[in-house]
Write a protein that holds these residues in place. Structure first.
Motif, PDB file in Angstrom:
ATOM      1  N   PRO A  67      15.506  10.414  -1.866  1.00 40.24           N
ATOM      2  CA  PRO A  67      14.331  10.701  -1.036  1.00 40.24           C
ATOM      3  C   PRO A  67      13.141   9.837  -1.443  1.00 40.24           C
ATOM      4  O   PRO A  67      12.800   9.740  -2.620  1.00 40.24           O
ATOM      5  N   VAL A  68      12.512   9.201  -0.474  1.00 35.49           N
ATOM      6  CA  VAL A  68      11.385   8.320  -0.750  1.00 35.49           C
ATOM      7  C   VAL A  68      10.466   8.311   0.465  1.00 35.49           C
ATOM      8  O   VAL A  68      10.925   8.415   1.609  1.00 35.49           O
ATOM      9  N   ALA A  69       9.178   8.207   0.210  1.00 32.50           N
ATOM     10  CA  ALA A  69       8.192   8.191   1.293  1.00 32.50           C
ATOM     11  C   ALA A  69       7.831   6.755   1.649  1.00 32.50           C
ATOM     12  O   ALA A  69       7.632   5.918   0.765  1.00 32.50           O
ATOM     13  N   PHE A  70       7.745   6.475   2.954  1.00 36.92           N
ATOM     14  CA  PHE A  70       7.358   5.154   3.427  1.00 36.92           C
ATOM     15  C   PHE A  70       6.214   5.272   4.413  1.00 36.92           C
ATOM     16  O   PHE A  70       6.209   6.157   5.282  1.00 36.92           O
ATOM     17  N   LEU A  71       5.259   4.364   4.307  1.00 43.73           N
ATOM     18  CA  LEU A  71       4.212   4.252   5.306  1.00 43.73           C
ATOM     19  C   LEU A  71       4.797   3.649   6.588  1.00 43.73           C
ATOM     20  O   LEU A  71       5.902   3.088   6.569  1.00 43.73           O
ATOM     21  N   PRO A  72       4.076   3.722   7.709  1.00 43.52           N
ATOM     22  CA  PRO A  72       4.630   3.204   8.968  1.00 43.52           C
ATOM     23  C   PRO A  72       4.929   1.704   8.960  1.00 43.52           C
ATOM     24  O   PRO A  72       5.691   1.227   9.807  1.00 43.52           O
ATOM     25  N   ASN A  73       4.312   0.952   8.022  1.00 39.02           N
ATOM     26  CA  ASN A  73       4.568  -0.497   8.002  1.00 39.02           C
ATOM     27  C   ASN A  73       5.843  -0.863   7.237  1.00 39.02           C
ATOM     28  O   ASN A  73       6.157  -2.040   7.068  1.00 39.02           O
ATOM     29  N   ILE A  74       6.598   0.141   6.772  1.00 34.31           N
ATOM     30  CA  ILE A  74       7.886  -0.087   6.118  1.00 34.31           C
ATOM     31  C   ILE A  74       8.954   0.656   6.911  1.00 34.31           C
ATOM     32  O   ILE A  74       8.882   1.870   7.090  1.00 34.31           O
ATOM     33  N   VAL A  75       9.946  -0.079   7.392  1.00 32.36           N
ATOM     34  CA  VAL A  75      10.962   0.491   8.284  1.00 32.36           C
ATOM     35  C   VAL A  75      12.351   0.221   7.710  1.00 32.36           C
ATOM     36  O   VAL A  75      12.675  -0.903   7.327  1.00 32.36           O
ATOM     37  N   GLU A  76      13.162   1.267   7.639  1.00 38.21           N
ATOM     38  CA  GLU A  76      14.541   1.126   7.176  1.00 38.21           C
ATOM     39  C   GLU A  76      15.439   0.667   8.325  1.00 38.21           C
ATOM     40  O   GLU A  76      15.418   1.247   9.407  1.00 38.21           O
ATOM     41  N   ILE A  77      16.230  -0.369   8.070  1.00 38.38           N
ATOM     42  CA  ILE A  77      17.150  -0.884   9.093  1.00 38.38           C
ATOM     43  C   ILE A  77      18.562  -1.005   8.533  1.00 38.38           C
ATOM     44  O   ILE A  77      19.343  -1.847   8.988  1.00 38.38           O
ATOM     45  N   GLY A  78      18.886  -0.199   7.523  1.00 43.11           N
ATOM     46  CA  GLY A  78      20.221  -0.246   6.942  1.00 43.11           C
ATOM     47  C   GLY A  78      21.297  -0.020   7.989  1.00 43.11           C
ATOM     48  O   GLY A  78      21.184   0.871   8.828  1.00 43.11           O
ATOM     49  N   GLY A  79      22.350  -0.827   7.945  1.00 40.78           N
ATOM     50  CA  GLY A  79      23.423  -0.736   8.935  1.00 40.78           C
ATOM     51  C   GLY A  79      23.232  -1.641  10.127  1.00 40.78           C
ATOM     52  O   GLY A  79      24.077  -1.669  11.034  1.00 40.78           O
ATOM     53  N   LEU A  80      22.134  -2.408  10.141  1.00 41.05           N
ATOM     54  CA  LEU A  80      21.866  -3.294  11.277  1.00 41.05           C
ATOM     55  C   LEU A  80      22.973  -4.331  11.470  1.00 41.05           C
ATOM     56  O   LEU A  80      23.230  -4.781  12.587  1.00 41.05           O
ATOM     57  N   HIS A  81      23.645  -4.694  10.381  1.00 43.27           N
ATOM     58  CA  HIS A  81      24.682  -5.722  10.456  1.00 43.27           C
ATOM     59  C   HIS A  81      25.989  -5.189  11.032  1.00 43.27           C
ATOM     60  O   HIS A  81      26.913  -5.969  11.295  1.00 43.27           O
ATOM     61  N   LEU A  82      26.075  -3.879  11.259  1.00 48.60           N
ATOM     62  CA  LEU A  82      27.293  -3.294  11.823  1.00 48.60           C
ATOM     63  C   LEU A  82      27.219  -3.368  13.342  1.00 48.60           C
ATOM     64  O   LEU A  82      26.305  -2.825  13.952  1.00 48.60           O
ATOM     65  N   GLY A 125       0.792  -1.224   0.000  1.00 49.55           N
ATOM     66  CA  GLY A 125       0.000   0.000   0.000  1.00 49.55           C
ATOM     67  C   GLY A 125       0.818   1.264   0.000  1.00 49.55           C
ATOM     68  O   GLY A 125       0.277   2.358   0.198  1.00 49.55           O
ATOM     69  N   ASN A 126       2.136   1.145  -0.243  1.00 47.06           N
ATOM     70  CA  ASN A 126       2.988   2.328  -0.255  1.00 47.06           C
ATOM     71  C   ASN A 126       2.918   3.014  -1.617  1.00 47.06           C
ATOM     72  O   ASN A 126       2.768   2.351  -2.646  1.00 47.06           O
ATOM     73  N   PRO A 127       3.028   4.342  -1.684  1.00 47.50           N
ATOM     74  CA  PRO A 127       2.994   5.037  -2.979  1.00 47.50           C
ATOM     75  C   PRO A 127       4.101   4.534  -3.906  1.00 47.50           C
ATOM     76  O   PRO A 127       5.215   4.240  -3.461  1.00 47.50           O
ATOM     77  N   LEU A 128       3.817   4.459  -5.198  1.00 44.77           N
ATOM     78  CA  LEU A 128       4.788   3.943  -6.162  1.00 44.77           C
ATOM     79  C   LEU A 128       5.973   4.888  -6.354  1.00 44.77           C
ATOM     80  O   LEU A 128       7.117   4.459  -6.388  1.00 44.77           O
ATOM     81  N   GLN A 129       5.720   6.159  -6.552  1.00 45.35           N
ATOM     82  CA  GLN A 129       6.775   7.165  -6.708  1.00 45.35           C
ATOM     83  C   GLN A 129       7.730   6.870  -7.861  1.00 45.35           C
ATOM     84  O   GLN A 129       8.947   7.023  -7.751  1.00 45.35           O
ATOM     85  N   LEU A 130       7.181   6.408  -8.980  1.00 46.28           N
ATOM     86  CA  LEU A 130       8.015   6.030 -10.120  1.00 46.28           C
ATOM     87  C   LEU A 130       8.750   7.212 -10.718  1.00 46.28           C
ATOM     88  O   LEU A 130       9.789   7.039 -11.374  1.00 46.28           O
ATOM     89  N   ALA A 131       8.242   8.431 -10.539  1.00 40.63           N
ATOM     90  CA  ALA A 131       8.891   9.604 -11.115  1.00 40.63           C
ATOM     91  C   ALA A 131      10.190   9.960 -10.415  1.00 40.63           C
ATOM     92  O   ALA A 131      11.046  10.636 -10.982  1.00 40.63           O
ATOM     93  N   THR A 132      10.362   9.500  -9.189  1.00 39.81           N
ATOM     94  CA  THR A 132      11.536   9.902  -8.406  1.00 39.81           C
ATOM     95  C   THR A 132      12.388   8.734  -7.930  1.00 39.81           C
ATOM     96  O   THR A 132      13.500   8.950  -7.445  1.00 39.81           O
ATOM     97  N   THR A 133      11.906   7.517  -8.031  1.00 43.04           N
ATOM     98  CA  THR A 133      12.690   6.359  -7.604  1.00 43.04           C
ATOM     99  C   THR A 133      12.927   5.433  -8.792  1.00 43.04           C
ATOM    100  O   THR A 133      12.046   5.232  -9.621  1.00 43.04           O
ATOM    101  N   SER A 134      14.114   4.871  -8.866  1.00 41.92           N
ATOM    102  CA  SER A 134      14.500   4.038 -10.002  1.00 41.92           C
ATOM    103  C   SER A 134      14.299   2.559  -9.698  1.00 41.92           C
ATOM    104  O   SER A 134      14.426   2.118  -8.552  1.00 41.92           O
ATOM    105  N   PHE A 135      14.003   1.810 -10.730  1.00 38.69           N
ATOM    106  CA  PHE A 135      13.967   0.351 -10.654  1.00 38.69           C
ATOM    107  C   PHE A 135      15.305  -0.139 -10.143  1.00 38.69           C
ATOM    108  O   PHE A 135      16.365   0.381 -10.536  1.00 38.69           O
ATOM    109  N   GLU A 136      15.287  -1.154  -9.269  1.00 40.67           N
ATOM    110  CA  GLU A 136      16.521  -1.558  -8.592  1.00 40.67           C
ATOM    111  C   GLU A 136      17.586  -2.095  -9.545  1.00 40.67           C
ATOM    112  O   GLU A 136      18.779  -2.099  -9.209  1.00 40.67           O
ATOM    113  N   PHE A 137      17.208  -2.537 -10.749  1.00 40.42           N
ATOM    114  CA  PHE A 137      18.186  -3.030 -11.719  1.00 40.42           C
ATOM    115  C   PHE A 137      18.144  -2.188 -12.998  1.00 40.42           C
ATOM    116  O   PHE A 137      18.415  -2.696 -14.085  1.00 40.42           O
ATOM    117  N   LEU A 138      17.836  -0.919 -12.845  1.00 36.65           N
ATOM    118  CA  LEU A 138      17.756  -0.034 -14.005  1.00 36.65           C
ATOM    119  C   LEU A 138      19.118   0.040 -14.702  1.00 36.65           C
ATOM    120  O   LEU A 138      20.132   0.327 -14.074  1.00 36.65           O
TER     121      LEU A 138
END
Length: 259
Positions: A221-236, A136-149
């Motif tokens: 920059p990207v918008a996330f709903l509360p059910n999506i949480v960034e945890i980058g760096g957790l392995h450090l 249910g998160n916004p697509l934001q295709l105009a500002t975010t790139s496909f991960e294998f673009l």
């Protein structure tokens, strides 16, 4: 990247069972390991790993067709049919929560249905359009790139058009070809599922949380709903060790340089 999740939950007193190919030796007594074979993507595909220059020539479609989809199915099947996993699934067990990798091994979502437990998804990569749609998160295709673009200028007209095409391409092949293949693995390897069994698409739509290996400090920059949480760096992990003492010597050029 996902190691700290299970290890920290066990350290905090939770009873954790992990299906993994990487054995841990230093862990809490409530951390239980179900071991599977440590096969690489190229092992299961029966191919020698291409060199970097060959892989750089792959289009996004080639990489999905030749590596991600075939490899995802093979790796998922290899894990599910592992003797230790089959022994676990044959036991009468209950779990309060199922945490599953989101990257091309969707058959494991069925474990949440098997154990009547909430499903948490975790990705070692960035979010993508297909997961935005089902969370249910916004697509934001105009500002975010496909991960294998695979274009050098993603903000150009061609780059934006290619980005739109790849997102549509990825979603439809994943939704209508790859997920049915994963559902075949569910029927083949996961026994005693309560009936009726929801589709993997429905199970993913009902996931309670999506954890991403990203961080706003180095992502677009990207918008996330509360059910999506960034945890980058957790392995450090934190460390009390000190940097080694080094001597620094300054050098002075013996010859003058004229500009």
């Amino acid at each position: 990247m996902q190691r700290p999740v299970g290890l920290e939950l066990a350290r905090r007193g939770h009873n954790v069972t992990v299906i993994t190919a990487h054995r841990e030796h230093d862990h809490a007594p409530t951390y239980h390991q179900v071991m599977v074979g440590n096969a690489t993507l190229w092992d299961v595909l029966g191919r020698k790993r291409p060199n970097l220059f060959t892989m750089a020539e792959y289009t996004a479609e080639d990489f999905h067709r030749e590596a991600l989809w075939k490899g995802g199915l093979a790796l998922t099947e290899g894990s599910l049919k592992a003797p230790a996993v089959q022994a676990l699934l044959a036991e009468k067990r209950s779990f309060d929560l199922v945490i599953s990798e989101v990257f091309f091994q969707e058959a494991t979502y069925a474990l949440a249905h098997k154990y009547n437990a909430p499903l948490v998804l975790i990705s070692t990569m960035v979010n993508c359009a297909k997961h935005n749609l089902i969370t249910g998160n916004p697509l934001q295709l105009a500002t975010t790139s496909f991960e294998f673009l695979d274009v050098s200028k993603p903000t150009s007209f061609w780059g934006r058009l290619r980005n739109l095409y790849l997102n549509v391409y990825d979603y439809f092949w994943w939704r209508f070809w790859f997920l049915p293949k994963q559902e075949e693995l569910v029927k083949k390897y996961i026994p005693d599922l309560p009936q009726p069994v929801p589709s993997l698409y429905e199970l993913q739509k009902n996931a309670s949380l999506l954890l991403l290996n990203t961080h706003f400090s180095f992502q677009s920059p990207v918008a996330f709903l509360p059910n999506i949480v960034e945890i980058g760096g957790l392995h450090l992990s934190e460390s009390d060790s000190q940097l080694p003492d080094v001597s620094i010597t300054s050098y002075q050029l013996s010859k003058s340089i004229s500009i």
